[in-house]
Design a protein around this motif. Structure first.
Motif, PDB file in Angstrom:
ATOM      1  N   PHE A  22       0.685  -1.300  -0.239  1.00 61.39           N
ATOM      2  CA  PHE A  22       0.167  -0.174   0.048  1.00 61.39           C
ATOM      3  C   PHE A  22       0.899   1.129   0.061  1.00 61.39           C
ATOM      4  CE2 PHE A  22       0.433  -1.756   4.118  1.00 61.39           C
ATOM      5  CZ  PHE A  22       0.994  -0.803   5.011  1.00 61.39           C
ATOM      6  N   PRO A  24       0.281   5.785  -1.023  1.00 58.22           N
ATOM      7  CA  PRO A  24      -0.651   6.817  -1.812  1.00 58.22           C
ATOM      8  C   PRO A  24      -0.452   6.866  -3.234  1.00 58.22           C
ATOM      9  CG  PRO A  24       1.246   8.016  -0.971  1.00 58.22           C
ATOM     10  CD  PRO A  24       1.394   6.534  -0.462  1.00 58.22           C
ATOM     11  N   LEU A  25      -1.554   6.174  -3.535  1.00 56.73           N
ATOM     12  CA  LEU A  25      -1.602   6.031  -5.117  1.00 56.73           C
ATOM     13  C   LEU A  25      -2.787   6.871  -5.745  1.00 56.73           C
ATOM     14  CD1 LEU A  25      -2.368   2.073  -5.092  1.00 56.73           C
ATOM     15  CD2 LEU A  25      -0.214   3.689  -5.270  1.00 56.73           C
ATOM     16  N   SER A  26      -3.416   7.991  -4.945  1.00 58.15           N
ATOM     17  CA  SER A  26      -4.096   9.105  -5.493  1.00 58.15           C
ATOM     18  C   SER A  26      -4.017  10.318  -4.398  1.00 58.15           C
ATOM     19  CB  SER A  26      -5.627   8.688  -5.650  1.00 58.15           C
ATOM     20  OG  SER A  26      -5.981   8.351  -4.430  1.00 58.15           O
ATOM     21  N   MET A  30       0.281  11.852  -3.703  1.00 56.01           N
ATOM     22  CA  MET A  30       0.863  10.522  -4.469  1.00 56.01           C
ATOM     23  C   MET A  30       2.151  10.409  -4.655  1.00 56.01           C
ATOM     24  SD  MET A  30      -1.359  11.044  -8.011  1.00 56.01           S
ATOM     25  CE  MET A  30      -0.743   9.499  -8.650  1.00 56.01           C
ATOM     26  N   PHE A  34       3.285   6.497  -5.145  1.00 59.93           N
ATOM     27  CA  PHE A  34       2.787   6.028  -6.584  1.00 59.93           C
ATOM     28  C   PHE A  34       3.779   5.265  -7.334  1.00 59.93           C
ATOM     29  CE2 PHE A  34       1.770   6.061 -11.005  1.00 59.93           C
ATOM     30  CZ  PHE A  34       0.626   5.166 -11.096  1.00 59.93           C
ATOM     31  N   GLU A  63      -3.451  -1.679  -2.114  1.00 57.94           N
ATOM     32  CA  GLU A  63      -4.291  -0.823  -1.538  1.00 57.94           C
ATOM     33  C   GLU A  63      -3.711   0.521  -1.470  1.00 57.94           C
ATOM     34  OE1 GLU A  63      -7.506  -1.121  -0.320  1.00 57.94           O
ATOM     35  OE2 GLU A  63      -7.229  -3.366  -0.724  1.00 57.94           O
ATOM     36  N   ASP A  64      -4.566   1.585  -1.602  1.00 63.96           N
ATOM     37  CA  ASP A  64      -4.338   3.096  -1.823  1.00 63.96           C
ATOM     38  C   ASP A  64      -4.629   3.498  -0.259  1.00 63.96           C
ATOM     39  OD1 ASP A  64      -3.945   5.678  -2.205  1.00 63.96           O
ATOM     40  OD2 ASP A  64      -5.723   5.970  -3.586  1.00 63.96           O
ATOM     41  N   ASP A  65      -3.535   4.071   0.320  1.00 64.06           N
ATOM     42  CA  ASP A  65      -3.751   4.461   1.679  1.00 64.06           C
ATOM     43  C   ASP A  65      -3.688   6.095   1.730  1.00 64.06           C
ATOM     44  OD1 ASP A  65      -1.002   6.003   1.647  1.00 64.06           O
ATOM     45  OD2 ASP A  65      -0.145   3.905   2.260  1.00 64.06           O
ATOM     46  N   ARG A  66      -3.597   6.966   0.684  1.00 69.53           N
ATOM     47  CA  ARG A  66      -3.909   8.170   0.260  1.00 69.53           C
ATOM     48  C   ARG A  66      -3.045   8.840   1.486  1.00 69.53           C
ATOM     49  NH1 ARG A  66      -8.494   5.533  -0.011  1.00 69.53           N
ATOM     50  NH2 ARG A  66      -9.462   5.570  -2.282  1.00 69.53           N
ATOM     51  N   CYS A  67      -1.912   8.377   1.807  1.00 70.79           N
ATOM     52  CA  CYS A  67      -1.296   9.152   2.700  1.00 70.79           C
ATOM     53  C   CYS A  67      -2.088   9.840   4.090  1.00 70.79           C
ATOM     54  CB  CYS A  67      -0.701  10.338   2.441  1.00 70.79           C
ATOM     55  SG  CYS A  67       1.029  11.052   3.023  1.00 70.79           S
ATOM     56  N   ASP A  71      -6.999   6.124   6.381  1.00 67.45           N
ATOM     57  CA  ASP A  71      -6.948   5.085   5.270  1.00 67.45           C
ATOM     58  C   ASP A  71      -5.977   4.021   5.087  1.00 67.45           C
ATOM     59  OD1 ASP A  71      -9.206   6.436   3.967  1.00 67.45           O
ATOM     60  OD2 ASP A  71      -8.044   8.195   2.837  1.00 67.45           O
TER      61      ASP A  71
END
Length: 386
Positions: A22, A24-26, A30, A34, A63-67, A71
């Motif tokens: 995981f 931050p993918l968005s 990111m 990413f 998974e995306d944790d979005r920083c 999340d």
């Protein structure tokens, strides 16, 4: 291997090892994770193409944790309880990672951070958590003081950090290194949201240090460098890796390249991004993600950071043998030592210190070009149980 044994360890079959990753993918953060996750993924893909680990292929659940702390914790819970992964490898933002510590310890799942410094999760050491493959915040401060004293010959060193946990971590090791070297540290701690840095810069100027070290986030860095130039500061300024994610933006925000006449940047890789020593990483990225590599802004600055983390996971899985358990992997992680071919110093973790890297190199930066200063500079601080 018996089916009963395989079922006793979550995420393991005869043919696969399931790992939860995981980052931050968005969202706004990111840039921190990413492409770091992409780098880890391409390393795991390479291992799989070469036959996996003891005949098992690595199966990633992403998974995306979005920083975000909320999340990230939600991602960790999902990966652990729903996806039933064998271990975790993720997290690019320290504050978010720290929030998952209690859950990880309660779940007794091995957790290897991706590229977060994560001091708050690493100290005091947790049996289940390893990280700081980029560098720990404490090592940021210690290494900078070493460079300022050794290379720049500073006897009195100005030091600007944040007045939060992040800032206190890097100051702790900076102070330790300064005392060890017999240099005078002049500290100004500022709020991360400060918009007028005149007062702290005037205090620094009045103290008249030989060198100024800045360990703040990116926005305060630009304000401080700009103000230093306005005040006629012409001594060396060294900027920590925390504030250098987007150098083009930094130069634009300062608005005057003259301000960079005597500026150095901390770098935790063993070369400049895209430099000859790291060419293999960027070639690997282009081969793995040709469409992404063709887009402006990719690979992102921190991309290579994902590789040492994935290497540590793979090395621990190999050391755990053909019948791995979480306990065996944790033991292997506590005996880690290897050269990643990516970072400035060795990746080394022990039973009493789970922070993987403590060294940095330094680059002379004039607002355009970067030149590597020979040698690496290591932090001396070590955790002492209170």
């Amino acid at each position: 291997m018996s089916a009963v044994w395989a079922q006793s360890e979550p995420g393991l079959t005869d043919k696969t090892i399931k790992i939860g990753v995981f980052a931050p993918l968005s969202g706004n953060a990111m840039a921190y994770g990413f492409d770091v996750l992409n780098a880890a993924k391409m390393y795991y893909d390479k291992v799989n193409k070469e036959g996996g680990v003891h005949g098992r292929k690595i199966d990633l659940v992403i998974e995306d944790d979005r920083c975000s702390a909320n999340d990230l914790l939600a991602a960790v819970k999902k990966l652990t309880e729903q996806d039933k992964v064998f271990m975790l490898n993720g997290g690019s933002c320290s504050a978010a990672v720290v929030g998952a510590r209690e859950y990880v310890e309660r779940s007794q799942i091995p957790y290897v951070m991706l590229n977060a410094s994560g001091d708050g999760a690493l100290y005091p050491p947790s049996k289940y958590i390893y990280g700081a493959f980029s560098i720990s915040q404490r090592a940021v401060g210690g290494s900078m003081v070493q460079f300022a004293a050794e290379h720049l010959k500073g006897k009195k060193i100005g030091y600007i950090n944040h007045d939060d946990a992040y800032g206190s971590w890097n100051l702790e090791a900076a102070d330790f290194q300064a005392k060890n070297l017999g240099v005078d540290l002049q500290v100004q701690s500022i709020n991360p949201t400060l918009t007028d840095v005149t007062a702290p810069m005037l205090k620094i100027r009045a103290a008249n240090p030989d060198v100024l070290l800045i360990t703040t986030y990116a926005r305060p860095v630009s304000l401080l460098v700009k103000k230093a130039h306005e005040l006629g500061w012409n001594k060396p300024i060294v900027i920590a890796v925390n504030g250098t994610a987007d150098l083009k933006q930094l130069v634009e925000n300062v608005g005057n390249k003259e301000a960079f006449k005597n500026v150095y940047l901390q770098e935790v890789m063993l070369d400049v991004a895209g430099g000859p020593k790291l060419k293999w990483v960027y070639d690997m990225y282009k081969a793995a993600y040709p469409e992404l590599a063709a887009k402006p802004g990719h690979p992102q600055t921190y991309m290579p950071y994902g590789i040492p983390s994935a290497m540590a996971v793979v090395n621990a899985l190999k050391a755990a043998g053909p019948n791995p358990t979480r306990e065996k992997v944790l033991t292997a992680l506590s005996q880690t030592k290897f050269d990643s071919g990516v970072m400035a110093g060795p990746i080394e973790m022990t039973a009493v210190d789970h922070a993987a890297q403590k060294s940095a190199i330094y680059l002379k930066f004039d607002g355009d070009a970067m030149n590597v200063v020979p040698g690496s500079y290591r932090s001396l601080w070590t955790y002492q149980p209170k």
